[in-house]
Design an enzyme around this catalytic site. Structure first.
Site, PDB file in Angstrom:
ATOM      1  N   HIS A   8     -36.052 -25.291 -13.119  1.00  0.00           N
ATOM      2  CA  HIS A   8     -35.844 -25.471 -11.678  1.00  0.00           C
ATOM      3  C   HIS A   8     -34.946 -26.666 -11.330  1.00  0.00           C
ATOM      4  O   HIS A   8     -34.237 -26.623 -10.343  1.00  0.00           O
ATOM      5  CB  HIS A   8     -37.189 -25.550 -10.931  1.00  0.00           C
ATOM      6  CG  HIS A   8     -37.923 -26.838 -11.116  1.00  0.00           C
ATOM      7  ND1 HIS A   8     -38.536 -27.173 -12.304  1.00  0.00           N
ATOM      8  CD2 HIS A   8     -38.129 -27.882 -10.287  1.00  0.00           C
ATOM      9  CE1 HIS A   8     -39.098 -28.363 -12.177  1.00  0.00           C
ATOM     10  NE2 HIS A   8     -38.860 -28.814 -10.961  1.00  0.00           N
ATOM     11  N   ASP A   9     -34.957 -27.702 -12.140  1.00  0.00           N
ATOM     12  CA  ASP A   9     -34.126 -28.879 -11.830  1.00  0.00           C
ATOM     13  C   ASP A   9     -32.899 -29.004 -12.726  1.00  0.00           C
ATOM     14  O   ASP A   9     -32.256 -30.061 -12.770  1.00  0.00           O
ATOM     15  CB  ASP A   9     -34.963 -30.163 -11.946  1.00  0.00           C
ATOM     16  CG  ASP A   9     -35.712 -30.457 -10.650  1.00  0.00           C
ATOM     17  OD1 ASP A   9     -35.374 -29.848  -9.612  1.00  0.00           O
ATOM     18  OD2 ASP A   9     -36.621 -31.299 -10.681  1.00  0.00           O
ATOM     19  N   LYS A  50     -29.531 -30.679 -11.848  1.00  0.00           N
ATOM     20  CA  LYS A  50     -29.356 -32.142 -11.742  1.00  0.00           C
ATOM     21  C   LYS A  50     -28.351 -32.653 -12.759  1.00  0.00           C
ATOM     22  O   LYS A  50     -27.878 -33.782 -12.649  1.00  0.00           O
ATOM     23  CB  LYS A  50     -30.699 -32.851 -11.902  1.00  0.00           C
ATOM     24  CG  LYS A  50     -31.564 -32.714 -10.664  1.00  0.00           C
ATOM     25  CD  LYS A  50     -32.781 -33.629 -10.697  1.00  0.00           C
ATOM     26  CE  LYS A  50     -33.549 -33.508  -9.372  1.00  0.00           C
ATOM     27  NZ  LYS A  50     -34.909 -34.078  -9.490  1.00  0.00           N
ATOM     28  N   HIS A  94     -28.083 -29.796  -6.222  1.00  0.00           N
ATOM     29  CA  HIS A  94     -28.555 -29.413  -7.561  1.00  0.00           C
ATOM     30  C   HIS A  94     -28.973 -27.947  -7.624  1.00  0.00           C
ATOM     31  O   HIS A  94     -28.853 -27.314  -8.663  1.00  0.00           O
ATOM     32  CB  HIS A  94     -29.663 -30.359  -8.065  1.00  0.00           C
ATOM     33  CG  HIS A  94     -31.025 -30.116  -7.502  1.00  0.00           C
ATOM     34  ND1 HIS A  94     -31.409 -30.537  -6.256  1.00  0.00           N
ATOM     35  CD2 HIS A  94     -32.115 -29.492  -8.029  1.00  0.00           C
ATOM     36  CE1 HIS A  94     -32.672 -30.194  -6.046  1.00  0.00           C
ATOM     37  NE2 HIS A  94     -33.123 -29.552  -7.112  1.00  0.00           N
ATOM     38  N   HIS A 133     -35.856 -22.911  -4.334  1.00  0.00           N
ATOM     39  CA  HIS A 133     -37.143 -23.605  -4.499  1.00  0.00           C
ATOM     40  C   HIS A 133     -37.287 -24.848  -3.621  1.00  0.00           C
ATOM     41  O   HIS A 133     -38.323 -25.515  -3.642  1.00  0.00           O
ATOM     42  CB  HIS A 133     -37.441 -23.915  -5.983  1.00  0.00           C
ATOM     43  CG  HIS A 133     -36.854 -25.191  -6.516  1.00  0.00           C
ATOM     44  ND1 HIS A 133     -35.574 -25.279  -7.001  1.00  0.00           N
ATOM     45  CD2 HIS A 133     -37.385 -26.436  -6.652  1.00  0.00           C
ATOM     46  CE1 HIS A 133     -35.346 -26.515  -7.420  1.00  0.00           C
ATOM     47  NE2 HIS A 133     -36.422 -27.242  -7.216  1.00  0.00           N
ATOM     48  N   HIS A 134     -36.250 -25.153  -2.825  1.00  0.00           N
ATOM     49  CA  HIS A 134     -36.410 -26.221  -1.828  1.00  0.00           C
ATOM     50  C   HIS A 134     -36.411 -25.691  -0.405  1.00  0.00           C
ATOM     51  O   HIS A 134     -36.304 -26.446   0.559  1.00  0.00           O
ATOM     52  CB  HIS A 134     -35.328 -27.296  -2.004  1.00  0.00           C
ATOM     53  CG  HIS A 134     -35.640 -28.270  -3.094  1.00  0.00           C
ATOM     54  ND1 HIS A 134     -36.653 -29.192  -2.992  1.00  0.00           N
ATOM     55  CD2 HIS A 134     -35.106 -28.439  -4.326  1.00  0.00           C
ATOM     56  CE1 HIS A 134     -36.710 -29.904  -4.121  1.00  0.00           C
ATOM     57  NE2 HIS A 134     -35.792 -29.458  -4.954  1.00  0.00           N
ATOM     58  N   ASP A 136     -43.870 -27.717  -7.574  1.00  0.00           N
ATOM     59  CA  ASP A 136     -42.944 -28.853  -7.618  1.00  0.00           C
ATOM     60  C   ASP A 136     -43.417 -29.955  -6.667  1.00  0.00           C
ATOM     61  O   ASP A 136     -43.505 -31.133  -7.045  1.00  0.00           O
ATOM     62  CB  ASP A 136     -41.551 -28.346  -7.213  1.00  0.00           C
ATOM     63  CG  ASP A 136     -40.471 -29.393  -7.428  1.00  0.00           C
ATOM     64  OD1 ASP A 136     -40.578 -30.185  -8.377  1.00  0.00           O
ATOM     65  OD2 ASP A 136     -39.500 -29.409  -6.627  1.00  0.00           O
TER      66      ASP A 136
END
Lengths: 344, 344
Positions: free
Chosen positions: A235-236, A239, A264, A288-289, A317
């Site tokens: 998920h990240d 970055k 990201h 996901h944000h 998260d």
């Protein structure tokens, strides 16, 4: 007549042959070890009218047999280690020959250890080696024939079946090896990216595990569960595209810097898009944000417009972020955290 | 007697049955499509005493059949697209029934297109559908029986074999899908890391391809060739651990900064080490900056102490670097470049 059309869809074979061959074909219908073991044990129980089937495998670099069995009606796989030299199984493995023992109480070879571990009572055994050409993979034990004794003619079926069992299990092992390699790889990369962000130690691992658990809780299965894991790990990953000085800034970010951080999810999308097999994973990461009230990013999607997997990652998260220390605040208690996540 | 030991290693079955079943087992001995197709076509040619076997597959999301054949003695797989509606194959697929045509010149159904493309002369055909339960995967054509005509009894063997062919090919497709996913993933990550280094656009892709070619040239095969590709893709993955300001510095690096850059081979090792399946790849990457004269890093290994794969990556890496522009120099010509790499 030069053209022959068969009037019925395919032709008749004797029912026994046909059903046996279809049953064997069923061993190959999956590449998951657990699924295959379940199918093989159930099929053999049925063919031999036996109470139980156990499969003992010897992995290449180990000097013991691993024992698998399924209890009727349970989905759980039991895994026990057995010394190579022990019992009927050990004899069959060592001698590479089948063996029938119709009353184990009269046999000195019989090793009681497994019955003691599993609580099962063994009476009669037909055991045969699993192999193909010169390689030996293990032993199959067919236990407690319900109607009379195991007979020599039963061994004909065993001989027919043995190479197929061996190959089905080997293929599953190969498949799982490359799947493990895939998971290992994405975990390592995710951790390498995480290492650039000083506030998130262990975050990837926790999100992987919690995403899996939450996905299971809401009823997802099979491939969807796997996708939840993959999305949790990755998920990240975007970055990697964020400059170090922003990612590592110990103070509060400016509005402009925060806009860069938000990218990201876009970078993750760009990284994963060339991989066609990732098409079900990308939305889970890209969104996901987003927030249920529409105040998230990148698109301000609302409620159920947000893909289910993305909602799962989002909750997990946020939960993990709140449960962790930050330079400007301590971690929230589990109770406060749960409250805040579900208010969000 | 309660214990029966079979005196011979396993028992006798009729030779035909035994050999057929072992031949079928051979379909599953690999998870590589090409290898499986080769085995299946060769096995069926032998069983039916036929000149040629072609396999037509329908992939799930396509509305045509893909045609595979191996020419005798050649290792090349021919791949041709065929419309679903065409010829005997189309009929068999559509009707899900086998068909025997012992003289194609008398059949209106016969579609000459494939013979025209391949230069092969078809006389007689036995075609049967590939399927399992309700799914249809394609069609198998057995072509030109050498001794007389195809007969209805031949179809019994086809029926026996059909589900195994279907499953073997499906499993290979599944395996290749996850393998592709793995390669796609590491390529994407490598490119994301490369994107941080402004001087290396396209470098990863070129090193992947050149490493594969050079590995092939020096005689590596199978898994070793795959490893050369993987190492080529991942050789600079450790740069993810190098701070942006050093990686992106437009001027010559200081000695201290260069020492930090050198750590990328160590970071790569750390990233890959948790993945047990990477154990053959890690040395290729860790030592790809060693030099034959011992003046490289990280350990100053010399000559053949340096693992072969690392030497391959090293040559290819240096070659590609010299063939690319740098802010402080233009790319070298291919000739000068080759000279310098092999002097190194």
């Amino acid at each position: 007549m030069e053209v022959q059309v068969l009037s019925r869809p395919f032709l008749k074979m004797t029912i026994f042959k046909k059903s046996l061959i279809y049953k064997i074909a069923g061993f190959f219908i999956s590449l998951e070890t657990k699924e295959i073991l379940k199918r093989i044990t159930e099929t053999l129980e049925e063919i031999f009218n036996a109470e139980r089937v156990s499969i003992f495998r010897k992995k290449e670099d180990r000097n013991y047999l691993e024992f698998y069995t399924f209890s009727r009606g349970e989905d759980e796989l039991k895994k026990i280690k057995i010394e190579l030299s022990k019992g009927i199984v050990g004899w069959v493995y060592k001698n590479n020959r089948p063996l029938i023992v119709n009353d184990v109480s009269k046999s000195k070879m019989f090793y009681k250890g497994v019955d003691e571990l599993t609580g099962f009572k063994t009476n009669s055994i037909l055991a045969f080696p699993l192999g193909l050409k010169k390689r030996r993979y293990g032993v199959v034990e067919i236990i407690n024939k319900k109607d009379g004794k195991f007979k020599r003619k039963d061994l004909k079926i065993c001989e027919l079946i043995s190479p197929f069992v061996a190959i089905a299990l080997e293929n599953a092992a190969l498949f799982e090896k490359i799947e493990e390699m895939f998971f290992g790889m994405i975990r390592s990369f995710a951790k390498a990216v995480e290492a650039k962000d000083p506030y998130t130690s262990g975050h990837v691992e926790r999100v992987e595990n919690l995403s899996y658990l939450l996905a299971k809780k809401v009823g997802l299965k099979g491939n969807e569960l796997k996708n939840a894991k993959i999305a949790g790990i990755l998920h990240d990953i975007g970055k990697i595209g964020i400059p170090d000085e922003i990612l590592k800034k110990p103070k509060k970010l400016t509005k402009e810097e925060y806009e860069i951080i938000k990218k990201h999810v876009l970078y993750a999308k760009e990284i994963l898009e060339p991989i066609s097999e990732m098409k079900d994973i990308i939305p889970a990461i890209y969104y996901h944000h987003e927030r249920y009230d529409g105040k998230g990013y990148p698109e301000g999607k609302k409620g159920e417009e947000i893909p289910l997997l993305a909602r799962i990652i989002s909750i997990v998260d946020a939960f993990d972020a709140m449960a962790s220390d930050r330079p400007y605040r301590k971690a929230l208690s589990a109770k406060k955290n749960t409250k805040r996540v579900f208010k969000k």
